[in-house]
Write a protein that holds these residues in place. Structure first.
Motif, PDB file in Angstrom:
ATOM      1  N   MET A  15       0.825  -1.209   0.000  1.00 43.14           N
ATOM      2  CA  MET A  15       0.000   0.000   0.000  1.00 43.14           C
ATOM      3  C   MET A  15       0.859   1.259   0.000  1.00 43.14           C
ATOM      4  O   MET A  15       0.539   2.255  -0.662  1.00 43.14           O
ATOM      5  CB  MET A  15      -0.924  -0.005   1.213  1.00 43.14           C
ATOM      6  N   SER A  16       1.955   1.247   0.735  1.00 38.40           N
ATOM      7  CA  SER A  16       2.807   2.435   0.800  1.00 38.40           C
ATOM      8  C   SER A  16       3.427   2.736  -0.558  1.00 38.40           C
ATOM      9  O   SER A  16       3.582   3.904  -0.941  1.00 38.40           O
ATOM     10  CB  SER A  16       3.904   2.251   1.854  1.00 38.40           C
ATOM     11  N   ALA A  17       3.769   1.690  -1.313  1.00 35.70           N
ATOM     12  CA  ALA A  17       4.339   1.886  -2.647  1.00 35.70           C
ATOM     13  C   ALA A  17       3.318   2.542  -3.571  1.00 35.70           C
ATOM     14  O   ALA A  17       3.640   3.470  -4.329  1.00 35.70           O
ATOM     15  CB  ALA A  17       4.794   0.547  -3.226  1.00 35.70           C
ATOM     16  N   VAL A  18       2.071   2.067  -3.512  1.00 32.24           N
ATOM     17  CA  VAL A  18       1.030   2.638  -4.363  1.00 32.24           C
ATOM     18  C   VAL A  18       0.739   4.079  -3.962  1.00 32.24           C
ATOM     19  O   VAL A  18       0.538   4.946  -4.821  1.00 32.24           O
ATOM     20  CB  VAL A  18      -0.248   1.779  -4.304  1.00 32.24           C
ATOM     21  N   LEU A  84     -21.135   7.028   2.312  1.00 29.22           N
ATOM     22  CA  LEU A  84     -21.117   8.275   1.555  1.00 29.22           C
ATOM     23  C   LEU A  84     -21.103   8.062   0.044  1.00 29.22           C
ATOM     24  O   LEU A  84     -21.183   9.033  -0.724  1.00 29.22           O
ATOM     25  CB  LEU A  84     -19.901   9.119   1.964  1.00 29.22           C
ATOM     26  N   GLY A  85     -20.958   6.818  -0.382  1.00 23.05           N
ATOM     27  CA  GLY A  85     -20.901   6.543  -1.811  1.00 23.05           C
ATOM     28  C   GLY A  85     -19.581   6.933  -2.451  1.00 23.05           C
ATOM     29  O   GLY A  85     -19.515   7.145  -3.674  1.00 23.05           O
ATOM     30  N   ILE A  86     -18.525   7.046  -1.656  1.00 21.45           N
ATOM     31  CA  ILE A  86     -17.198   7.372  -2.186  1.00 21.45           C
ATOM     32  C   ILE A  86     -16.638   6.142  -2.902  1.00 21.45           C
ATOM     33  O   ILE A  86     -16.708   5.034  -2.368  1.00 21.45           O
ATOM     34  CB  ILE A  86     -16.257   7.813  -1.044  1.00 21.45           C
ATOM     35  N   PRO A  87     -16.088   6.300  -4.104  1.00 20.69           N
ATOM     36  CA  PRO A  87     -15.520   5.140  -4.800  1.00 20.69           C
ATOM     37  C   PRO A  87     -14.448   4.445  -3.960  1.00 20.69           C
ATOM     38  O   PRO A  87     -13.605   5.115  -3.344  1.00 20.69           O
ATOM     39  CB  PRO A  87     -14.910   5.760  -6.062  1.00 20.69           C
ATOM     40  N   VAL A  88     -14.509   3.130  -3.926  1.00 22.60           N
ATOM     41  CA  VAL A  88     -13.521   2.322  -3.198  1.00 22.60           C
ATOM     42  C   VAL A  88     -12.718   1.530  -4.224  1.00 22.60           C
ATOM     43  O   VAL A  88     -13.280   0.756  -5.002  1.00 22.60           O
ATOM     44  CB  VAL A  88     -14.206   1.382  -2.190  1.00 22.60           C
ATOM     45  N   TRP A  89     -11.419   1.767  -4.227  1.00 19.67           N
ATOM     46  CA  TRP A  89     -10.537   1.073  -5.172  1.00 19.67           C
ATOM     47  C   TRP A  89      -9.728   0.021  -4.437  1.00 19.67           C
ATOM     48  O   TRP A  89      -9.213   0.274  -3.334  1.00 19.67           O
ATOM     49  CB  TRP A  89      -9.534   2.052  -5.803  1.00 19.67           C
ATOM     50  N   HIS A  90      -9.593  -1.133  -5.025  1.00 18.90           N
ATOM     51  CA  HIS A  90      -8.589  -2.075  -4.545  1.00 18.90           C
ATOM     52  C   HIS A  90      -7.212  -1.494  -4.853  1.00 18.90           C
ATOM     53  O   HIS A  90      -7.052  -0.701  -5.794  1.00 18.90           O
ATOM     54  CB  HIS A  90      -8.750  -3.435  -5.228  1.00 18.90           C
ATOM     55  N   ARG A  91      -6.236  -1.886  -4.074  1.00 21.08           N
ATOM     56  CA  ARG A  91      -4.865  -1.395  -4.264  1.00 21.08           C
ATOM     57  C   ARG A  91      -4.414  -1.537  -5.714  1.00 21.08           C
ATOM     58  O   ARG A  91      -3.766  -0.637  -6.267  1.00 21.08           O
ATOM     59  CB  ARG A  91      -3.928  -2.183  -3.336  1.00 21.08           C
ATOM     60  N   SER A  92      -4.750  -2.656  -6.342  1.00 22.27           N
ATOM     61  CA  SER A  92      -4.321  -2.881  -7.722  1.00 22.27           C
ATOM     62  C   SER A  92      -4.990  -1.898  -8.680  1.00 22.27           C
ATOM     63  O   SER A  92      -4.382  -1.485  -9.678  1.00 22.27           O
ATOM     64  CB  SER A  92      -4.610  -4.321  -8.145  1.00 22.27           C
ATOM     65  N   GLU A  93      -6.244  -1.527  -8.409  1.00 22.98           N
ATOM     66  CA  GLU A  93      -6.915  -0.527  -9.243  1.00 22.98           C
ATOM     67  C   GLU A  93      -6.211   0.818  -9.130  1.00 22.98           C
ATOM     68  O   GLU A  93      -6.034   1.535 -10.130  1.00 22.98           O
ATOM     69  CB  GLU A  93      -8.368  -0.385  -8.827  1.00 22.98           C
ATOM     70  N   ALA A  94      -5.835   1.177  -7.915  1.00 20.54           N
ATOM     71  CA  ALA A  94      -5.112   2.436  -7.719  1.00 20.54           C
ATOM     72  C   ALA A  94      -3.769   2.409  -8.441  1.00 20.54           C
ATOM     73  O   ALA A  94      -3.333   3.413  -9.025  1.00 20.54           O
ATOM     74  CB  ALA A  94      -4.909   2.695  -6.221  1.00 20.54           C
ATOM     75  N   LEU A  95      -3.114   1.252  -8.429  1.00 20.27           N
ATOM     76  CA  LEU A  95      -1.822   1.137  -9.095  1.00 20.27           C
ATOM     77  C   LEU A  95      -1.976   1.286 -10.607  1.00 20.27           C
ATOM     78  O   LEU A  95      -1.150   1.932 -11.265  1.00 20.27           O
ATOM     79  CB  LEU A  95      -1.178  -0.205  -8.744  1.00 20.27           C
TER      80      LEU A  95
END
Length: 451
Positions: A15-18, A84-95
């Motif tokens: 997570m820190s790398a992303v 709140l309906g905030i988009p939730v990304w998996h770590r891989s999606e963020a990467l």
């Protein structure tokens, strides 16, 4: 609209790398972690807004929230994001978002991903290519790297592709490395067949596959990858018939032998270096400069990492958490001449301990060693009745002169390991969980003895 991306569990290696790479794309980054880790400290020192402890209010106003598989739905921050309906990304999606538009080299396999990813980055930098990377550990020797993340300026990035939750299928790299495939993470994949299918799909989504034919499962996927349109370059030990063969003098490739000296011990690391070399060549690295770079490879955090020495005893920390990795680590250490070993092993995950107890017992049954077993680190899993470190101990057959001791907790394990060590010994703290904390405890106890 906010441009802030909030990370839950930002203090983990991946997570820190992303987080670092997302910040490099111009986003504001915030994050929380339950415990203070070296990765957490690195992000804080880099000026990122990271805090200890979870607080639902910190999610308010975020453009997206990033989680890993380890974050449960009961987490207060994740629950607030859902509300709140905030988009939730998996770590891989963020990467994927962080590396959009980059030429990607992705390293996959049951073992060796972190070291090989770092080797690719190191070889590229030695060839004058300022490659970015996302690696699940600190990469030593590359200036500007924070934790395991570095943005780079070349448009080429290296990433460690995680099969544990199937997230590596999101990457579609230009070059994929297949190191090895063994039964693991069956809590997610369900069956070995599903695991193999996931690796096959990962390879087929890549333009070029660098594959180790020493591994029988990888060897079986080579023709499938070719049939599905990927270019395949194979490597393996001398006599394997691979495109690149690793011998004692170097890499035999395309009618010549390229000298290869690798700072990391063990034949498995010579294979890893060869995979890294081939991948670097695919994106234009200089062959000689890339091959020569491995002699100066400084390694990564928690991969055969020397943590210190006290009372004539060296303490080495290693992330090995699968039986094959543990066996390879101890074999490489013995071949490197470390002398008598004290091995503190902390099993990680109850499912892995259940599935591989016998193999762990065999891997730890080594000569001239004192083995200490800490309790299982459950991480994201709940305990399984009847599964514990005793499951491993029941399968260990210690040679004459070697011992195995069960510890009550990690602190007790550190005490037992330190007390078992004699001048000239090497202590190994081994596992993917909190066992890394024991290294400092062992060194402190040894230092008291020295005084």
């Amino acid at each position: 609209m906010s441009d802030r991306i909030h990370f839950i569990g930002v203090g983990g290696s991946g997570m820190s790398a992303v987080a670092r790479l997302i910040a490099a794309r111009g986003y504001a980054v915030s994050g929380t972690n339950l415990t203070q880790t070296a990765y957490f400290d690195a992000l804080r020192d880099a000026g990122m807004d990271v805090q200890l402890g979870h607080d639902a209010a910190l999610v308010d106003g975020a453009a997206a929230v990033v989680i890993s598989t380890a974050v449960r739905e009961t987490n207060v921050e994740l629950a607030r994001a859902r509300e709140l309906g905030i988009p939730v990304w998996h770590r891989s999606e963020a990467l994927v978002r962080a590396l959009e538009g980059q030429r990607l080299i992705a390293v996959a396999g049951s073992h060796g991903k972190t070291t090989t990813s770092a080797m690719v980055a190191h070889a590229l930098h030695a060839s004058g290519v300022d490659a970015g990377f996302a690696v699940g550990a600190r990469v030593f020797g590359i200036e500007g790297a924070v934790a395991g993340g570095y943005a780079g300026t070349s448009g080429i990035s290296v990433l460690e592709a995680d099969e544990s939750d199937g997230s590596f299928l999101r990457y579609h790299p230009e070059v994929a490395i297949l190191l090895n495939i063994e039964p693991d993470h069956l809590d997610f994949h369900g069956t070995v067949e599903n695991l193999h299918r996931a690796f096959a799909d990962f390879a087929a989504q890549s333009r070029t596959v660098v594959a180790c034919v020493d591994d029988a499962v990888v060897r079986g996927l080579v023709e499938d990858a070719r049939a599905r349109g990927a270019r395949v370059v194979t490597y393996g030990s001398a006599g394997s018939g691979a495109d690149a063969e690793v011998g004692p003098d170097g890499i035999a490739y395309e009618g010549r032998t390229v000298p290869l000296a690798v700072s990391a011990p063990g034949h498995h690391n010579r294979l890893n270096a060869t995979a890294a070399w081939l991948a670097a060549l695919e994106v234009g690295a200089d062959p000689e400069a890339a091959a020569a770079s491995f002699s100066s490879f400084a390694g990564t955090g928690r991969r055969y990492q020397l943590r210190g020495e006290a009372a004539g005893v060296r303490v080495i920390d290693d992330y090995a958490h699968h039986p094959t990795e543990v066996a390879a680590l101890l074999t490489a250490a013995r071949d490197a001449g470390v002398g008598r070993m004290v091995v503190l092993f902390q099993p990680a995950l109850f499912t892995r301990t259940r599935d591989h107890a016998a193999s762990f017992g065999r891997a730890l049954s080594v000569a001239d060693a004192a083995v200490v077993l800490a309790p299982v680190h459950g991480d994201r899993e709940d305990p399984i009745p009847g599964v514990s470190s005793e499951s491993i101990a029941a399968h260990a057959v210690m040679p004459d002169g070697s011992t195995l001791t069960l510890a009550a907790d990690l602190e007790d394990a550190a005490r037992l390991a330190a007390d078992a060590a004699r001048p000239g010994d090497t202590v190994f703290t081994v596992g993917s969980g909190t066992v890394t904390l024991a290294a400092d405890q062992i060194l402190a106890r040894l230092a008291e003895r020295d005084v």
